[in-house]
Design a protein around this motif. Structure first.
Motif, PDB file in Angstrom:
ATOM      1  N   VAL A  38      52.132  47.586  46.057  1.00  0.00           N
ATOM      2  CA  VAL A  38      53.175  46.536  46.690  1.00  0.00           C
ATOM      3  C   VAL A  38      52.999  45.359  46.059  1.00  0.00           C
ATOM      4  N   PRO A  39      53.957  44.560  45.447  1.00  0.00           N
ATOM      5  CA  PRO A  39      53.948  43.601  44.643  1.00  0.00           C
ATOM      6  C   PRO A  39      53.848  42.454  45.853  1.00  0.00           C
ATOM      7  N   ALA A  40      53.311  41.085  45.146  1.00  0.00           N
ATOM      8  CA  ALA A  40      53.157  40.108  46.162  1.00  0.00           C
ATOM      9  C   ALA A  40      54.558  39.503  46.421  1.00  0.00           C
ATOM     10  N   LEU A  41      54.873  39.371  47.823  1.00  0.00           N
ATOM     11  CA  LEU A  41      56.201  38.991  48.153  1.00  0.00           C
ATOM     12  C   LEU A  41      55.948  37.804  49.247  1.00  0.00           C
ATOM     13  N   THR A  84      50.391  38.321  50.711  1.00  0.00           N
ATOM     14  CA  THR A  84      49.192  38.159  50.031  1.00  0.00           C
ATOM     15  C   THR A  84      48.766  36.568  50.571  1.00  0.00           C
ATOM     16  N   ARG A  85      47.756  36.071  49.666  1.00  0.00           N
ATOM     17  CA  ARG A  85      47.457  34.792  49.874  1.00  0.00           C
ATOM     18  C   ARG A  85      48.654  34.032  49.292  1.00  0.00           C
ATOM     19  N   SER A  86      48.783  32.645  49.905  1.00  0.00           N
ATOM     20  CA  SER A  86      49.886  32.052  49.631  1.00  0.00           C
ATOM     21  C   SER A  86      49.597  30.372  49.700  1.00  0.00           C
ATOM     22  N   THR A  87      50.796  29.841  49.146  1.00  0.00           N
ATOM     23  CA  THR A  87      50.524  28.402  49.169  1.00  0.00           C
ATOM     24  C   THR A  87      52.031  27.939  49.928  1.00  0.00           C
ATOM     25  N   ILE A  88      52.027  26.854  50.383  1.00  0.00           N
ATOM     26  CA  ILE A  88      53.167  26.423  51.053  1.00  0.00           C
ATOM     27  C   ILE A  88      53.205  24.941  50.205  1.00  0.00           C
ATOM     28  N   GLU A  89      54.224  24.288  49.933  1.00  0.00           N
ATOM     29  CA  GLU A  89      54.572  23.182  49.318  1.00  0.00           C
ATOM     30  C   GLU A  89      55.755  22.476  49.985  1.00  0.00           C
ATOM     31  N   THR A 182      54.757  30.323  48.121  1.00  0.00           N
ATOM     32  CA  THR A 182      54.563  30.944  46.728  1.00  0.00           C
ATOM     33  C   THR A 182      53.267  32.099  46.859  1.00  0.00           C
ATOM     34  N   ALA A 183      53.493  33.268  46.375  1.00  0.00           N
ATOM     35  CA  ALA A 183      52.558  34.106  46.387  1.00  0.00           C
ATOM     36  C   ALA A 183      51.550  33.606  45.359  1.00  0.00           C
ATOM     37  N   ALA A 184      50.118  33.458  45.859  1.00  0.00           N
ATOM     38  CA  ALA A 184      49.050  33.214  44.863  1.00  0.00           C
ATOM     39  C   ALA A 184      48.439  34.359  44.261  1.00  0.00           C
ATOM     40  N   ASN A 185      48.215  34.121  42.871  1.00  0.00           N
ATOM     41  CA  ASN A 185      47.751  35.197  42.235  1.00  0.00           C
ATOM     42  C   ASN A 185      45.990  35.341  42.402  1.00  0.00           C
TER      43      ASN A 185
END
Length: 185
Positions: A38-41, A84-89, A182-185
């Motif tokens: 499952v890719p980061a979405l 997944t882990r993410s950021t909001i900007e 954005t999905a975080a790496n």
């Protein structure tokens, strides 16, 4: 007759051993791995309104100064998610006079600053002040997958150059707000 019974008994006794030896070689088992990923979405979802903060008349018509009671309903983005882990900007540009190219006359401003916030994704809302030189709170991180609404709001309106400046009139003022997941790496 005794020999016959003994031979029959010996033959019957040998059958389970022969069947047991035969079944060990009659079947073979192979296992296969089943894999996938499952890719980061991340998706920003859908705006519930038209995506416009319409502040109406910006100035107090008696004084020409920026109104102190400016407000607009929040804009809501529904159906947002990150797997997944993410950021909001959040990023924003000040509202500026659209038909004016020259420096405003003394005592006037062609800029309306404000604070834009995006809340609901992280415990601390992402916040961007168009009057600030740095915006360290503009990006917030969420450590787990999430789905939910994001409320975008505007507040703390001020004129560029000070609140004692009058606004240049006879023009539209425009700015913008951008929210990025954005999905975080």
């Amino acid at each position: 007759m005794r020999i016959f019974i003994t031979a029959s008994m010996l033959a019957l006794a040998a059958l389970p051993a022969a069947a047991s030896a035969q079944s060990a070689t009659d079947s073979s088992t192979k296992e296969f791995a089943v894999t996938g990923n499952v890719p980061a979405l991340c998706t920003g979802g859908t705006l519930t309104g038209d995506g416009t903060f319409d502040l109406g008349v910006l100035t107090d018509t008696a004084t020409g100064l920026l109104r102190t009671d400016l407000s607009a309903p929040d804009q809501v983005i529904t159906g947002s998610f990150c797997s997944t882990r993410s950021t909001i900007e959040i990023a924003a540009t000040a509202m500026t006079a659209q038909n004016a190219t020259a420096t405003p006359p003394a005592g006037f401003s062609r800029t309306v600053n404000y604070v834009a916030t995006a809340s609901g994704w992280t415990t601390t809302p992402a916040s961007f002040d168009t009057a600030a030189t740095t915006n360290s709170a503009a990006m917030q991180t969420r450590d787990t997958a999430f789905t939910g609404d994001i409320a975008v709001a505007l507040s703390n309106f001020s004129t560029g150059g000070g609140d004692t400046l009058r606004m240049v009139s006879d023009t539209d003022y425009q700015g913008s707000v951008t929210v990025t997941l954005t999905a975080a790496n």
